[in-house]
Design an enzyme around this catalytic site. Structure first.
Site, PDB file in Angstrom:
ATOM      1  N   SER A 124      70.816   8.588  63.371  1.00  0.00           N
ATOM      2  CA  SER A 124      70.834   7.827  62.115  1.00  0.00           C
ATOM      3  C   SER A 124      71.716   6.603  62.250  1.00  0.00           C
ATOM      4  O   SER A 124      72.713   6.610  62.987  1.00  0.00           O
ATOM      5  CB  SER A 124      71.384   8.728  61.006  1.00  0.00           C
ATOM      6  OG  SER A 124      71.728   7.974  59.875  1.00  0.00           O
ATOM      7  N   TYR A 149      77.635  15.247  57.397  1.00  0.00           N
ATOM      8  CA  TYR A 149      76.283  15.006  57.928  1.00  0.00           C
ATOM      9  C   TYR A 149      76.329  13.935  59.015  1.00  0.00           C
ATOM     10  O   TYR A 149      75.793  14.105  60.113  1.00  0.00           O
ATOM     11  CB  TYR A 149      75.326  14.578  56.799  1.00  0.00           C
ATOM     12  CG  TYR A 149      74.082  13.896  57.312  1.00  0.00           C
ATOM     13  CD1 TYR A 149      73.053  14.634  57.888  1.00  0.00           C
ATOM     14  CD2 TYR A 149      73.937  12.507  57.257  1.00  0.00           C
ATOM     15  CE1 TYR A 149      71.922  14.005  58.396  1.00  0.00           C
ATOM     16  CE2 TYR A 149      72.816  11.869  57.753  1.00  0.00           C
ATOM     17  CZ  TYR A 149      71.806  12.614  58.318  1.00  0.00           C
ATOM     18  OH  TYR A 149      70.687  12.005  58.833  1.00  0.00           O
ATOM     19  N   LYS A 153      75.610  13.985  63.341  1.00  0.00           N
ATOM     20  CA  LYS A 153      74.747  13.086  64.140  1.00  0.00           C
ATOM     21  C   LYS A 153      75.544  12.473  65.284  1.00  0.00           C
ATOM     22  O   LYS A 153      75.078  12.400  66.428  1.00  0.00           O
ATOM     23  CB  LYS A 153      74.178  11.970  63.247  1.00  0.00           C
ATOM     24  CG  LYS A 153      73.145  12.438  62.248  1.00  0.00           C
ATOM     25  CD  LYS A 153      71.855  12.871  62.922  1.00  0.00           C
ATOM     26  CE  LYS A 153      70.885  13.493  61.946  1.00  0.00           C
ATOM     27  NZ  LYS A 153      69.865  14.311  62.581  1.00  0.00           N
TER      28      LYS A 153
HETATM   29  P1  NAD Z   1      63.280  17.015  56.540  1.00  0.00           P
HETATM   30  O1  NAD Z   1      64.295  17.895  55.894  1.00  0.00           O
HETATM   31  O2  NAD Z   1      62.054  16.693  55.799  1.00  0.00           O
HETATM   32  O3  NAD Z   1      62.866  17.624  57.960  1.00  0.00           O
HETATM   33  C1  NAD Z   1      63.738  18.413  58.733  1.00  0.00           C
HETATM   34  C2  NAD Z   1      62.958  19.655  59.126  1.00  0.00           C
HETATM   35  O4  NAD Z   1      63.787  20.495  59.928  1.00  0.00           O
HETATM   36  C3  NAD Z   1      62.541  20.496  57.903  1.00  0.00           C
HETATM   37  O5  NAD Z   1      61.174  20.813  58.025  1.00  0.00           O
HETATM   38  C4  NAD Z   1      63.424  21.729  57.996  1.00  0.00           C
HETATM   39  O6  NAD Z   1      62.778  22.866  57.440  1.00  0.00           O
HETATM   40  C5  NAD Z   1      63.627  21.835  59.482  1.00  0.00           C
HETATM   41  N1  NAD Z   1      64.831  22.545  59.895  1.00  0.00           N
HETATM   42  C6  NAD Z   1      66.115  22.381  59.499  1.00  0.00           C
HETATM   43  N2  NAD Z   1      66.920  23.244  60.127  1.00  0.00           N
HETATM   44  C7  NAD Z   1      66.128  23.977  60.957  1.00  0.00           C
HETATM   45  C8  NAD Z   1      66.364  25.038  61.851  1.00  0.00           C
HETATM   46  N3  NAD Z   1      67.596  25.528  62.043  1.00  0.00           N
HETATM   47  N4  NAD Z   1      65.316  25.549  62.540  1.00  0.00           N
HETATM   48  C9  NAD Z   1      64.069  25.064  62.349  1.00  0.00           C
HETATM   49  N5  NAD Z   1      63.779  24.073  61.500  1.00  0.00           N
HETATM   50  C10 NAD Z   1      64.803  23.531  60.814  1.00  0.00           C
HETATM   51  O7  NAD Z   1      64.046  15.689  56.984  1.00  0.00           O
HETATM   52  P2  NAD Z   1      63.456  14.355  57.611  1.00  0.00           P
HETATM   53  O8  NAD Z   1      63.712  13.281  56.648  1.00  0.00           O
HETATM   54  O9  NAD Z   1      62.111  14.574  58.136  1.00  0.00           O
HETATM   55  O10 NAD Z   1      64.481  14.167  58.801  1.00  0.00           O
HETATM   56  C11 NAD Z   1      64.200  14.583  60.122  1.00  0.00           C
HETATM   57  C12 NAD Z   1      65.421  14.309  60.973  1.00  0.00           C
HETATM   58  O11 NAD Z   1      65.726  12.913  60.920  1.00  0.00           O
HETATM   59  C13 NAD Z   1      66.673  15.039  60.510  1.00  0.00           C
HETATM   60  O12 NAD Z   1      67.410  15.440  61.645  1.00  0.00           O
HETATM   61  C14 NAD Z   1      67.418  13.978  59.744  1.00  0.00           C
HETATM   62  O13 NAD Z   1      68.811  14.192  59.740  1.00  0.00           O
HETATM   63  C15 NAD Z   1      67.081  12.733  60.542  1.00  0.00           C
HETATM   64  N6  NAD Z   1      67.204  11.504  59.753  1.00  0.00           N
HETATM   65  C16 NAD Z   1      66.525  11.380  58.581  1.00  0.00           C
HETATM   66  C17 NAD Z   1      66.672  10.218  57.829  1.00  0.00           C
HETATM   67  C18 NAD Z   1      65.939  10.051  56.522  1.00  0.00           C
HETATM   68  O14 NAD Z   1      66.256   9.121  55.793  1.00  0.00           O
HETATM   69  N7  NAD Z   1      64.972  10.873  56.179  1.00  0.00           N
HETATM   70  C19 NAD Z   1      67.504   9.197  58.282  1.00  0.00           C
HETATM   71  C20 NAD Z   1      68.163   9.347  59.495  1.00  0.00           C
HETATM   72  C21 NAD Z   1      68.007  10.512  60.233  1.00  0.00           C
HETATM   73  C1  UD1 Z   2      71.748   7.760  53.015  1.00  0.00           C
HETATM   74  C2  UD1 Z   2      72.924   8.305  53.776  1.00  0.00           C
HETATM   75  C3  UD1 Z   2      72.639   8.241  55.246  1.00  0.00           C
HETATM   76  C4  UD1 Z   2      71.352   8.986  55.565  1.00  0.00           C
HETATM   77  C5  UD1 Z   2      70.223   8.414  54.726  1.00  0.00           C
HETATM   78  C6  UD1 Z   2      68.948   9.210  54.899  1.00  0.00           C
HETATM   79  C7  UD1 Z   2      74.895   7.878  52.380  1.00  0.00           C
HETATM   80  C8  UD1 Z   2      76.162   7.122  52.244  1.00  0.00           C
HETATM   81  N1  UD1 Z   2      74.125   7.574  53.443  1.00  0.00           N
HETATM   82  O1  UD1 Z   2      71.612   6.377  53.345  1.00  0.00           O
HETATM   83  O2  UD1 Z   2      73.706   8.840  55.966  1.00  0.00           O
HETATM   84  O3  UD1 Z   2      71.030   8.867  56.946  1.00  0.00           O
HETATM   85  O4  UD1 Z   2      70.578   8.450  53.332  1.00  0.00           O
HETATM   86  O5  UD1 Z   2      69.052  10.473  54.353  1.00  0.00           O
HETATM   87  O6  UD1 Z   2      74.572   8.722  51.571  1.00  0.00           O
HETATM   88  N2  UD1 Z   2      70.628   4.154  45.418  1.00  0.00           N
HETATM   89  C9  UD1 Z   2      70.690   3.933  44.055  1.00  0.00           C
HETATM   90  N3  UD1 Z   2      70.333   4.945  43.216  1.00  0.00           N
HETATM   91  C10 UD1 Z   2      69.919   6.159  43.649  1.00  0.00           C
HETATM   92  C11 UD1 Z   2      69.845   6.387  45.035  1.00  0.00           C
HETATM   93  C12 UD1 Z   2      70.226   5.364  45.889  1.00  0.00           C
HETATM   94  O7  UD1 Z   2      71.055   2.845  43.622  1.00  0.00           O
HETATM   95  O8  UD1 Z   2      69.637   7.051  42.815  1.00  0.00           O
HETATM   96  C13 UD1 Z   2      70.981   3.077  46.321  1.00  0.00           C
HETATM   97  C14 UD1 Z   2      72.172   3.392  47.221  1.00  0.00           C
HETATM   98  O9  UD1 Z   2      73.375   2.989  46.621  1.00  0.00           O
HETATM   99  C15 UD1 Z   2      71.823   2.563  48.462  1.00  0.00           C
HETATM  100  C16 UD1 Z   2      70.312   2.511  48.478  1.00  0.00           C
HETATM  101  O10 UD1 Z   2      69.888   2.858  47.173  1.00  0.00           O
HETATM  102  O11 UD1 Z   2      72.307   1.262  48.301  1.00  0.00           O
HETATM  103  C17 UD1 Z   2      69.695   3.480  49.457  1.00  0.00           C
HETATM  104  O12 UD1 Z   2      70.257   4.772  49.229  1.00  0.00           O
HETATM  105  P1  UD1 Z   2      69.749   6.064  49.993  1.00  0.00           P
HETATM  106  O13 UD1 Z   2      68.278   6.150  49.895  1.00  0.00           O
HETATM  107  O14 UD1 Z   2      70.555   7.219  49.496  1.00  0.00           O
HETATM  108  O15 UD1 Z   2      70.095   5.750  51.513  1.00  0.00           O
HETATM  109  P2  UD1 Z   2      71.492   5.341  52.193  1.00  0.00           P
HETATM  110  O16 UD1 Z   2      72.619   5.517  51.270  1.00  0.00           O
HETATM  111  O17 UD1 Z   2      71.322   4.000  52.812  1.00  0.00           O
END
Ligand code: NAD
Ligand code: UD1
Length: 336
Positions: A124, A149, A153
């Site tokens: 991330s 969290y 990472k």
């Molecule tokens: P998500 O929660 O939709 O997907 C994660 C999946 O992992 C889920 O299906 C969950 O059931 C599974 N999981 C969790 N723990 C597990 C375990 N112990 N064994 C087997 N399965 C398990 O989340 P996502 O948004 O698809 O994110 C995927 C990855 O990307 C995560 O590692 C997340 O931290 C990372 N990531 C996501 C974002 C985002 O904004 N969505 C941003 C940066 C990084």
């Molecule tokens: C967040 C996490 C980041 C994580 C990512 C994906 C924090 C500080 N960072 O990023 O670690 O990898 O989500 O899960 O939490 N916002 C609003 N109202 C809302 C929700 C969000 O104004 O109800 C704003 C936030 O202030 C931000 C932007 O929208 O400026 C995006 O927010 P969000 O989607 O939560 O992502 P990040 O904070 O960038």
């Protein structure tokens, strides 16, 4: 080539499964459905007309993972399996460290035992911390995270890097995602948060569909053009295609390579709300509220390296992201 998607039933994993199947890969999904549903995998099959082998298992359960890997002999693992809610990680740090670190160690150990030497990891932008000014590039040292969290990472990146130092045959691709939003254009798969969404786009779509009254914009007094935070939003299908490029790159390289997956184009919270309203012709009630603790004013990627080395860049616009997010939400108001 066969790819094992740990956590592949989730938001990013399911979209990546579609992109991999389209590119001709075989896909195996391992998920404990902690934050997802097997229905997502069924819909991936429906969309692609291709089979996905699905195992319900915990990626931290070594016996189970070993059995699956012996059975399937994947060429590469993509590690999506993690807990990802920032606020929850502050309240339940041990659960986050246990799950996220254990899954990583278990997958690496089972890879070693079965001779699979390629892993792509979901990292991330949060690892850049607050020390690094935007745009963030992969040469910058990691910064300090504001929550457990984020630290998981950062630690998992370290574990993967150390494993690759010790084993010259291991290939590790660390993908640092910026802000994935949007959904597959079919509207059949998308983001399905449980409870009150933490992230911006699912909150916006739930207001639009009538599940929440109004969005609170976290802070209108930042030093940005409209006073709201800037982020690098990326369409989840662009992100998914970035994984295909990473798997292809990884197949030919050992050692560790880090790539930002972002667009390089920052947008504000109000840009999101306004574009969403315009392209979908629907209103989203909002109010400006106080800042959220831990938010940085401006975060976006330098997306050059992925373009030059992977030959990948995001193609979809903010309008596409807003349209596809809404298409998913309105067709699936209760999720899967
Ligand atoms: P998500 O929660 O939709 O997907 C994660 C999946 O992992 C889920 O299906 C969950 O059931 C599974 N999981 C969790 N723990 C597990 C375990 N112990 N064994 C087997 N399965 C398990 O989340 P996502 O948004 O698809 O994110 C995927 C990855 O990307 C995560 O590692 C997340 O931290 C990372 N990531 C996501 C974002 C985002 O904004 N969505 C941003 C940066 C990084
Ligand atoms: C967040 C996490 C980041 C994580 C990512 C994906 C924090 C500080 N960072 O990023 O670690 O990898 O989500 O899960 O939490 N916002 C609003 N109202 C809302 C929700 C969000 O104004 O109800 C704003 C936030 O202030 C931000 C932007 O929208 O400026 C995006 O927010 P969000 O989607 O939560 O992502 P990040 O904070 O960038």
């Amino acid at each position: 080539m066969k790819i094992l998607l740990a956590g592949g039933a989730g938001y990013i994993g399911s979209h990546t499964a579609v992109a991999l199947l389209k590119a001709g890969y075989q896909v195996v999904v391992l998920d404990n459905f902690d934050n997802s549903s097997p229905e997502a995998v069924r819909r991936v099959e429906e969309l692609t007309h291709k089979p996905v082998v699905l195992y319900e298992a915990d990626a931290a359960d070594k016996a189970a993972v070993l059995n699956i890997m012996k059975q399937e002999q994947p060429d590469c693992v993509i590690h999506f399996a993690g807990l990802k809610a920032v606020g929850e990680s502050v309240k339940q740090p041990l659960r986050y460290y246990r799950n996220n670190i254990d899954t990583t160690l278990t997958l690496l150990e089972c890879m070693e035992l079965t001779g699979c030497r390629k892993i792509v990891f979901s990292s991330s932008a949060t690892v850049y911390g607050e020390e690094n000014p935007a745009p963030c590039n992969e040469e910058m040292p990691k910064g300090s995270c504001t929550n457990p969290y984020g630290w998981t990472k950062s630690m998992m990146e370290q574990i993967l890097q150390d494993a690759a130092v010790a084993d010259k045959n291991l290939g590790v691709v660390l993908l640092r995602y910026f802000n994935p939003i949007g959904a597959h254009e079919s509207g059949r798969i998308g983001e399905n948060p449980r409870g009150i969404p933490n992230n911006l786009m699912p909150y916006v779509t739930q207001v639009a569909v009538g599940k929440r009254e109004r969005l609170t914009v976290f802070g209108g007094d930042y030093d940005t053009p409209d006073g709201t935070c800037l982020r690098d939003y990326i369409h989840v299908m662009d992100l998914a295609e970035g994984h295909v490029a990473a798997v292809e790159y990884g197949a030919g390289h050992n050692g560790v390579e880090i790539f930002n997956l972002g667009t390089g184009q920052p947008y504000s919270v109000l840009d999101i709300v306004n574009t969403f309203q315009q392209v979908n012709n629907i209103s989203v009630a909002y109010e400006i509220g106080p800042r959220r603790a831990g938010d940085l004013p401006v975060v976006y990627a330098d997306a050059t390296k992925a373009k030059t080395v992977l030959g990948w860049q995001a193609k979809r616009s903010l309008a596409d992201m807003c349209r596809d997010s809404w298409n998913w939400q309105k067709n699936n108001p209760e999720g899967y």
